[in-house]
Design a protein around this motif. Structure first.
Motif, PDB file in Angstrom:
ATOM      1  N   GLU A  78       0.841  -1.205   0.000  1.00  0.00           N
ATOM      2  CA  GLU A  78       0.000   0.000   0.000  1.00  0.00           C
ATOM      3  C   GLU A  78       0.875   1.254   0.000  1.00  0.00           C
ATOM      4  O   GLU A  78       0.554   2.248  -0.671  1.00  0.00           O
ATOM      5  N   LEU A  79       1.989   1.201   0.724  1.00  0.00           N
ATOM      6  CA  LEU A  79       2.934   2.319   0.680  1.00  0.00           C
ATOM      7  C   LEU A  79       3.547   2.444  -0.707  1.00  0.00           C
ATOM      8  O   LEU A  79       3.780   3.560  -1.198  1.00  0.00           O
ATOM      9  N   PHE A  80       3.807   1.335  -1.341  1.00  0.00           N
ATOM     10  CA  PHE A  80       4.354   1.361  -2.693  1.00  0.00           C
ATOM     11  C   PHE A  80       3.332   1.963  -3.664  1.00  0.00           C
ATOM     12  O   PHE A  80       3.700   2.731  -4.564  1.00  0.00           O
ATOM     13  N   THR A  81       2.063   1.632  -3.469  1.00  0.00           N
ATOM     14  CA  THR A  81       1.008   2.210  -4.311  1.00  0.00           C
ATOM     15  C   THR A  81       0.962   3.729  -4.156  1.00  0.00           C
ATOM     16  O   THR A  81       0.767   4.462  -5.142  1.00  0.00           O
ATOM     17  N   ARG A  82       1.160   4.226  -2.944  1.00  0.00           N
ATOM     18  CA  ARG A  82       1.182   5.677  -2.723  1.00  0.00           C
ATOM     19  C   ARG A  82       2.336   6.320  -3.479  1.00  0.00           C
ATOM     20  O   ARG A  82       2.198   7.423  -4.037  1.00  0.00           O
ATOM     21  N   SER A  83       3.474   5.636  -3.520  1.00  0.00           N
ATOM     22  CA  SER A  83       4.617   6.154  -4.273  1.00  0.00           C
ATOM     23  C   SER A  83       4.281   6.269  -5.752  1.00  0.00           C
ATOM     24  O   SER A  83       4.607   7.269  -6.410  1.00  0.00           O
ATOM     25  N   LEU A  84       3.624   5.252  -6.290  1.00  0.00           N
ATOM     26  CA  LEU A  84       3.232   5.285  -7.701  1.00  0.00           C
ATOM     27  C   LEU A  84       2.192   6.372  -7.961  1.00  0.00           C
ATOM     28  O   LEU A  84       2.232   7.046  -9.002  1.00  0.00           O
ATOM     29  N   ALA A  85       1.261   6.546  -7.027  1.00  0.00           N
ATOM     30  CA  ALA A  85       0.234   7.578  -7.194  1.00  0.00           C
ATOM     31  C   ALA A  85       0.864   8.963  -7.268  1.00  0.00           C
ATOM     32  O   ALA A  85       0.419   9.825  -8.057  1.00  0.00           O
ATOM     33  N   ASP A  86       1.894   9.213  -6.474  1.00  0.00           N
ATOM     34  CA  ASP A  86       2.613  10.487  -6.546  1.00  0.00           C
ATOM     35  C   ASP A  86       3.210  10.692  -7.937  1.00  0.00           C
ATOM     36  O   ASP A  86       3.191  11.810  -8.483  1.00  0.00           O
ATOM     37  N   MET A  87       3.714   9.626  -8.521  1.00  0.00           N
ATOM     38  CA  MET A  87       4.365   9.739  -9.819  1.00  0.00           C
ATOM     39  C   MET A  87       3.358   9.925 -10.952  1.00  0.00           C
ATOM     40  O   MET A  87       3.689  10.488 -11.995  1.00  0.00           O
ATOM     41  N   GLU A 106       2.833  13.551 -11.050  1.00  0.00           N
ATOM     42  CA  GLU A 106       3.991  14.225 -11.629  1.00  0.00           C
ATOM     43  C   GLU A 106       4.183  13.885 -13.102  1.00  0.00           C
ATOM     44  O   GLU A 106       5.137  14.345 -13.735  1.00  0.00           O
ATOM     45  N   GLY A 107       3.292  13.032 -13.637  1.00  0.00           N
ATOM     46  CA  GLY A 107       3.353  12.697 -15.057  1.00  0.00           C
ATOM     47  C   GLY A 107       4.456  11.740 -15.437  1.00  0.00           C
ATOM     48  O   GLY A 107       4.824  11.642 -16.609  1.00  0.00           O
ATOM     49  N   ILE A 108       4.985  10.987 -14.471  1.00  0.00           N
ATOM     50  CA  ILE A 108       6.102  10.078 -14.740  1.00  0.00           C
ATOM     51  C   ILE A 108       5.607   8.690 -15.111  1.00  0.00           C
ATOM     52  O   ILE A 108       6.182   8.017 -15.962  1.00  0.00           O
ATOM     53  N   VAL A 109       4.557   8.221 -14.444  1.00  0.00           N
ATOM     54  CA  VAL A 109       3.887   6.979 -14.832  1.00  0.00           C
ATOM     55  C   VAL A 109       2.408   7.294 -15.042  1.00  0.00           C
ATOM     56  O   VAL A 109       1.917   8.352 -14.637  1.00  0.00           O
ATOM     57  N   THR A 110       1.699   6.366 -15.654  1.00  0.00           N
ATOM     58  CA  THR A 110       0.280   6.580 -15.945  1.00  0.00           C
ATOM     59  C   THR A 110      -0.585   5.641 -15.112  1.00  0.00           C
ATOM     60  O   THR A 110      -0.131   4.604 -14.629  1.00  0.00           O
ATOM     61  N   GLU A 111      -1.853   6.030 -14.978  1.00  0.00           N
ATOM     62  CA  GLU A 111      -2.792   5.175 -14.257  1.00  0.00           C
ATOM     63  C   GLU A 111      -2.963   3.835 -14.957  1.00  0.00           C
ATOM     64  O   GLU A 111      -3.143   2.807 -14.296  1.00  0.00           O
ATOM     65  N   SER A 112      -2.899   3.827 -16.267  1.00  0.00           N
ATOM     66  CA  SER A 112      -3.055   2.568 -16.999  1.00  0.00           C
ATOM     67  C   SER A 112      -1.893   1.615 -16.711  1.00  0.00           C
ATOM     68  O   SER A 112      -2.076   0.393 -16.660  1.00  0.00           O
ATOM     69  N   GLN A 113      -0.678   2.163 -16.512  1.00  0.00           N
ATOM     70  CA  GLN A 113       0.459   1.319 -16.147  1.00  0.00           C
ATOM     71  C   GLN A 113       0.234   0.681 -14.775  1.00  0.00           C
ATOM     72  O   GLN A 113       0.507  -0.502 -14.575  1.00  0.00           O
ATOM     73  N   ILE A 114      -0.266   1.465 -13.833  1.00  0.00           N
ATOM     74  CA  ILE A 114      -0.527   0.932 -12.491  1.00  0.00           C
ATOM     75  C   ILE A 114      -1.635  -0.113 -12.536  1.00  0.00           C
ATOM     76  O   ILE A 114      -1.539  -1.178 -11.911  1.00  0.00           O
ATOM     77  N   ALA A 115      -2.697   0.177 -13.281  1.00  0.00           N
ATOM     78  CA  ALA A 115      -3.828  -0.749 -13.364  1.00  0.00           C
ATOM     79  C   ALA A 115      -3.423  -2.089 -13.969  1.00  0.00           C
ATOM     80  O   ALA A 115      -4.027  -3.128 -13.667  1.00  0.00           O
ATOM     81  N   ILE A 133      10.878   6.160  -7.788  1.00  0.00           N
ATOM     82  CA  ILE A 133       9.905   5.299  -7.101  1.00  0.00           C
ATOM     83  C   ILE A 133      10.432   4.900  -5.724  1.00  0.00           C
ATOM     84  O   ILE A 133       9.720   4.992  -4.714  1.00  0.00           O
ATOM     85  N   PHE A 134      11.684   4.484  -5.654  1.00  0.00           N
ATOM     86  CA  PHE A 134      12.201   3.982  -4.390  1.00  0.00           C
ATOM     87  C   PHE A 134      12.603   5.108  -3.437  1.00  0.00           C
ATOM     88  O   PHE A 134      12.621   4.901  -2.213  1.00  0.00           O
ATOM     89  N   GLN A 135      12.889   6.285  -3.951  1.00  0.00           N
ATOM     90  CA  GLN A 135      13.077   7.431  -3.054  1.00  0.00           C
ATOM     91  C   GLN A 135      11.775   7.751  -2.336  1.00  0.00           C
ATOM     92  O   GLN A 135      11.758   8.018  -1.131  1.00  0.00           O
ATOM     93  N   LYS A 136      10.683   7.739  -3.083  1.00  0.00           N
ATOM     94  CA  LYS A 136       9.372   8.005  -2.475  1.00  0.00           C
ATOM     95  C   LYS A 136       8.977   6.890  -1.516  1.00  0.00           C
ATOM     96  O   LYS A 136       8.457   7.137  -0.419  1.00  0.00           O
TER      97      LYS A 136
END
Length: 377
Positions: free
Chosen positions: A242-251, A254-263, A347-350
């Motif tokens: 869940e913490l990792f998901t929060r890191s991705l949501a931040d990105m 910031e336009g670094i990753v997309t919601e479709s990539q996470i999904a 990702i891993f800094q966040k």
């Protein structure tokens, strides 16, 4: 991702190779603790074989499943050889030769592993007497959820820290949204599909090994578990992802990753409750369950246990940094497949930041490991 093709787990599920800052070889002291904690069980298994009327065969065939490429692989090999040597010396038996098969998926860094063999052989020859059984080591790449060896050819199987990884992402969990694991906000079917995938995989593992192992042969398996039937209990790794998901949501913001990539991404791992494991062993029916136990590990600290159970501090890096480096060492090839290599540092800094905040505000939860020893009927 460059393609819409759904990636196959066998193509990316391996540890970071080499000996760099984020390699598994450098960030696997906790896995070393697992091997040390189950050593008393290994010792009892070896004593039992020595006391059997047939004793050790002329060549003792051992397979380490999910061996990876760090120092822990040869640490286990050394341990089992030393235990055999000790019991043979005590009982005045001729030590067997050893044929050791190291197994992992095709992407594993076997080159680094093979590069460490000359040092391993040299140390063994220096530390042991000439009559110590000769050792022959080879690799057997492939998935341990299928057949790897001929019928009745292996005397002892070992696996440490691997069987909670699934053979594939569970099917029919497209409704998991932007969760990357079994989150508390996931629909009910997500947990059920993860559980079903583990049941199928673990049964397939037992079926394959039951054909490859000799009658009376042994298995010693250690893998991630959880303390109770609740899939969202504190030591089930749900909080971590869940913490990792929060890191991705931040990105995403910031336009670094997309919601479709996470999904498109779900972590292919499942930590069973011990009753699930017991039931699956009994239902499959090929093995008697000799030991089923659990223990906690200092997963997010930079400590490990010595042979006497004493904690040895290694250095003073933050718990968040420690956790981030461990997760990166074990999952970066998978994450690169979905999010690209350029996103990894951020990702891993966040994640490090969120983990430090989480551990500062909650009591540290030590993940649970399940250990089982089995004998072929």
């Amino acid at each position: 991702m460059a393609s819409d093709r759904k990636p196959a787990i066998k193509d990316f599920l391996h540890m970071n190779g080499g000996n760099g800052e984020f390699s598994y070889a450098i960030n696997s002291s906790n896995q070393e603790s697992l091997i040390r904690k189950v050593h008393p069980i290994l010792k009892e298994i070896i004593k039992g074989i020595a006391n059997d009327p047939d004793g050790f065969p002329p060549c003792f065939h051992i397979a380490d499943l999910g061996c990876s490429s760090g120092p822990n692989t040869l640490f286990f090999v050394s341990n089992i050889m030393e235990e055999v040597h000790e019991v043979c010396k005590e009982k005045k038996l001729k030590p067997p030769q050893f044929q050791v098969f190291l197994n992992d998926l095709f992407g594993n860094d076997f080159n680094t592993l093979f590069g460490s063999l000359p040092t391993f052989y040299a140390k063994r020859n220096k530390d042991n007497e000439e009559n110590f059984g000769r050792c022959f080591i080879s690799a057997v790449p492939g998935s341990f959820y299928g057949r790897l060896f001929p019928d009745q050819s292996i005397h002892f199987f070992h696996s440490s820290g691997c069987l909670h990884w699934l053979s594939q992402v569970p099917k029919d969990i497209e409704n998991n949204g932007l969760n990357v694991f079994m989150a508390k906000t996931s629909p009910p079917n997500v947990f059920e599909m993860y559980k079903m995938q583990f049941q199928n995989d673990f049964t397939a593992f037992l079926e394959s090994r039951s054909k490859e192992i000799i009658r009376g042969g042994h298995m010693l398996l250690t893998f991630g578990g959880r303390s109770n039937v609740d899939p969202y209990c504190n030591n089930s790794h749900v909080n971590l992802w869940e913490l990792f998901t929060r890191s991705l949501a931040d990105m995403v913001k910031e336009g670094i990753v997309t919601e479709s990539q996470i999904a498109a991404f779900n972590v292919p791992t499942y930590n069973p409750y011990k009753d699930e494991v017991r039931d699956l062993v009994h239902i499959q029916g090929s093995f008697s369950l000799d030991t089923l136990d659990t223990f906690e590990v200092n997963w997010y600290t930079d400590d490990t246990d010595d042979d006497h159970g004493n904690v040895k501090a290694r250095n003073q890096q933050s718990l968040g940094k420690r956790a981030a480096k461990m997760i990166r060492a074990g999952s970066e090839p998978m994450l690169i497949t979905y999010f690209g290599s350029s996103a990894m540092d951020l990702i891993f800094q966040k994640f490090e930041k969120y983990m430090d905040e989480h551990l500062a505000n909650t009591e540290e939860t030590k993940p649970l490991l399940i250990v089982i020893s089995l004998t072929k009927k």
